[in-house]
Motif scaffolding. Structure first.
Motif, PDB file in Angstrom:
ATOM      1  N   LEU A  98       0.875  -1.165   0.000  1.00 14.09           N
ATOM      2  CA  LEU A  98       0.000   0.000   0.000  1.00 14.09           C
ATOM      3  C   LEU A  98       0.910   1.211   0.000  1.00 14.09           C
ATOM      4  O   LEU A  98       1.614   1.472   0.973  1.00 14.09           O
ATOM      5  CB  LEU A  98      -0.918  -0.002   1.225  1.00 14.09           C
ATOM      6  N   LYS A  99       0.938   1.921  -1.105  1.00 15.63           N
ATOM      7  CA  LYS A  99       1.845   3.062  -1.270  1.00 15.63           C
ATOM      8  C   LYS A  99       1.376   4.259  -0.453  1.00 15.63           C
ATOM      9  O   LYS A  99       2.171   4.938   0.193  1.00 15.63           O
ATOM     10  CB  LYS A  99       1.939   3.425  -2.747  1.00 15.63           C
ATOM     11  N   SER A 100       0.067   4.551  -0.502  1.00 14.58           N
ATOM     12  CA  SER A 100      -0.439   5.720   0.215  1.00 14.58           C
ATOM     13  C   SER A 100      -1.936   5.623   0.437  1.00 14.58           C
ATOM     14  O   SER A 100      -2.632   4.865  -0.239  1.00 14.58           O
ATOM     15  CB  SER A 100      -0.129   7.006  -0.555  1.00 14.58           C
ATOM     16  N   VAL A 101      -2.392   6.415   1.391  1.00 12.73           N
ATOM     17  CA  VAL A 101      -3.816   6.625   1.639  1.00 12.73           C
ATOM     18  C   VAL A 101      -4.047   8.122   1.642  1.00 12.73           C
ATOM     19  O   VAL A 101      -3.338   8.868   2.324  1.00 12.73           O
ATOM     20  CB  VAL A 101      -4.278   6.015   2.977  1.00 12.73           C
ATOM     21  N   GLU A 102      -5.039   8.553   0.871  1.00 16.76           N
ATOM     22  CA  GLU A 102      -5.430   9.959   0.845  1.00 16.76           C
ATOM     23  C   GLU A 102      -6.840  10.071   1.408  1.00 16.76           C
ATOM     24  O   GLU A 102      -7.707   9.261   1.080  1.00 16.76           O
ATOM     25  CB  GLU A 102      -5.395  10.491  -0.584  1.00 16.76           C
ATOM     26  N   VAL A 103      -7.041  11.058   2.261  1.00 16.93           N
ATOM     27  CA  VAL A 103      -8.352  11.316   2.859  1.00 16.93           C
ATOM     28  C   VAL A 103      -8.811  12.693   2.415  1.00 16.93           C
ATOM     29  O   VAL A 103      -8.081  13.673   2.561  1.00 16.93           O
ATOM     30  CB  VAL A 103      -8.302  11.224   4.399  1.00 16.93           C
ATOM     31  N   PHE A 104     -10.033  12.753   1.876  1.00 17.30           N
ATOM     32  CA  PHE A 104     -10.632  13.990   1.373  1.00 17.30           C
ATOM     33  C   PHE A 104     -11.729  14.453   2.316  1.00 17.30           C
ATOM     34  O   PHE A 104     -12.620  13.689   2.636  1.00 17.30           O
ATOM     35  CB  PHE A 104     -11.314  13.760   0.019  1.00 17.30           C
ATOM     36  N   GLU A 105     -11.662  15.714   2.743  1.00 20.54           N
ATOM     37  CA  GLU A 105     -12.805  16.320   3.424  1.00 20.54           C
ATOM     38  C   GLU A 105     -13.848  16.719   2.383  1.00 20.54           C
ATOM     39  O   GLU A 105     -15.038  16.563   2.595  1.00 20.54           O
ATOM     40  CB  GLU A 105     -12.374  17.567   4.195  1.00 20.54           C
ATOM     41  N   HIS A 106     -13.365  17.265   1.300  1.00 16.09           N
ATOM     42  CA  HIS A 106     -14.189  17.695   0.169  1.00 16.09           C
ATOM     43  C   HIS A 106     -13.236  17.942  -0.984  1.00 16.09           C
ATOM     44  O   HIS A 106     -12.046  17.602  -0.891  1.00 16.09           O
ATOM     45  CB  HIS A 106     -15.026  18.933   0.514  1.00 16.09           C
ATOM     46  N   GLY A 107     -13.731  18.532  -2.062  1.00 15.92           N
ATOM     47  CA  GLY A 107     -12.906  18.716  -3.259  1.00 15.92           C
ATOM     48  C   GLY A 107     -11.688  19.587  -3.074  1.00 15.92           C
ATOM     49  O   GLY A 107     -10.737  19.500  -3.854  1.00 15.92           O
ATOM     50  N   ALA A 108     -11.671  20.427  -2.064  1.00 10.72           N
ATOM     51  CA  ALA A 108     -10.568  21.361  -1.887  1.00 10.72           C
ATOM     52  C   ALA A 108      -9.530  20.923  -0.853  1.00 10.72           C
ATOM     53  O   ALA A 108      -8.398  21.394  -0.897  1.00 10.72           O
ATOM     54  CB  ALA A 108     -11.108  22.747  -1.493  1.00 10.72           C
ATOM     55  N   ASN A 109      -9.905  20.038   0.079  1.00  8.51           N
ATOM     56  CA  ASN A 109      -8.989  19.672   1.158  1.00  8.51           C
ATOM     57  C   ASN A 109      -8.777  18.160   1.220  1.00  8.51           C
ATOM     58  O   ASN A 109      -9.739  17.404   1.283  1.00  8.51           O
ATOM     59  CB  ASN A 109      -9.548  20.100   2.525  1.00  8.51           C
ATOM     60  N   SER A 110      -7.516  17.762   1.226  1.00  9.32           N
ATOM     61  CA  SER A 110      -7.184  16.357   1.454  1.00  9.32           C
ATOM     62  C   SER A 110      -5.795  16.284   2.063  1.00  9.32           C
ATOM     63  O   SER A 110      -5.043  17.262   2.076  1.00  9.32           O
ATOM     64  CB  SER A 110      -7.233  15.558   0.150  1.00  9.32           C
ATOM     65  N   ALA A 111      -5.476  15.107   2.591  1.00  9.53           N
ATOM     66  CA  ALA A 111      -4.152  14.841   3.144  1.00  9.53           C
ATOM     67  C   ALA A 111      -3.763  13.426   2.759  1.00  9.53           C
ATOM     68  O   ALA A 111      -4.619  12.551   2.635  1.00  9.53           O
ATOM     69  CB  ALA A 111      -4.147  15.014   4.649  1.00  9.53           C
ATOM     70  N   ILE A 112      -2.474  13.208   2.587  1.00 13.33           N
ATOM     71  CA  ILE A 112      -1.964  11.908   2.143  1.00 13.33           C
ATOM     72  C   ILE A 112      -0.946  11.395   3.150  1.00 13.33           C
ATOM     73  O   ILE A 112      -0.066  12.141   3.597  1.00 13.33           O
ATOM     74  CB  ILE A 112      -1.288  12.034   0.762  1.00 13.33           C
ATOM     75  N   TYR A 113      -1.073  10.109   3.480  1.00 16.63           N
ATOM     76  CA  TYR A 113      -0.065   9.443   4.307  1.00 16.63           C
ATOM     77  C   TYR A 113       0.687   8.460   3.409  1.00 16.63           C
ATOM     78  O   TYR A 113       0.074   7.619   2.763  1.00 16.63           O
ATOM     79  CB  TYR A 113      -0.699   8.702   5.484  1.00 16.63           C
TER      80      TYR A 113
END
Length: 148
Positions: free
Chosen positions: A131-146
């Motif tokens: 698993l290379k990464s997980v991205e979490v989106f709050e909505h279209g403008a905000n996300s974060a990637i681990y």
């Protein structure tokens, strides 16, 4: 050459949860607020399987179930939140489906999910897929990637 594939559970799926950033006392994010979160997983392999796949998308049901357990109609509170007792009382009164984890927010949610999913992917594929990464989106403008 590395191969990558992605699996996305979009915001439209309705994985709605509430949380608060208690350390953000200078921001409205310190208040309980929520989003219908989205998740994007990037799987990676050097070699494809016998079907020419990186990871079998049909085998992602366990991931979806985990996301629903933690992020569908839940209240997620950090284990170090000074008001944790109050939130536990809400849960005891059946007013909230409380999940307590170490840290909240997109960045911490991405890390939390990554650390749950990665070992199973490695085990199921005998180390062929990471698993290379997980991205979490709050909505279209905000996300974060681990990324580990």
């Amino acid at each position: 050459m590395k191969y990558q594939s992605t699996k996305t559970y979009g915001n439209e799926r309705g994985l709605s949860c509430c949380f608060r950033q208690w350390r953000a006392d200078d921001s409205h994010c310190s208040l309980i607020h929520g989003y219908s979160l989205g998740f994007r997983f990037v799987f990676e392999a050097d070699v494809l399987d016998e079907r020419n796949w990186v990871y079998d998308f049909g085998n992602c049901k366990w991931i979806k179930e985990y996301l629903e357990e933690y992020f569908d109609h839940t209240l997620i509170i950090s284990s170090d939140d000074p008001q944790l007792g109050l939130f536990k009382e809400l849960a005891d009164r059946k007013l909230a489906n409380l999940k307590v984890i170490h840290g909240v927010g997109c960045e911490k949610f991405a890390e939390h999910v990554y650390k749950y999913v990665q070992p199973t992917v490695m085990r199921e594929t005998e180390g062929r897929v990471k698993l290379k990464s997980v991205e979490v989106f709050e909505h279209g403008a905000n996300s974060a990637i681990y990324v580990d």
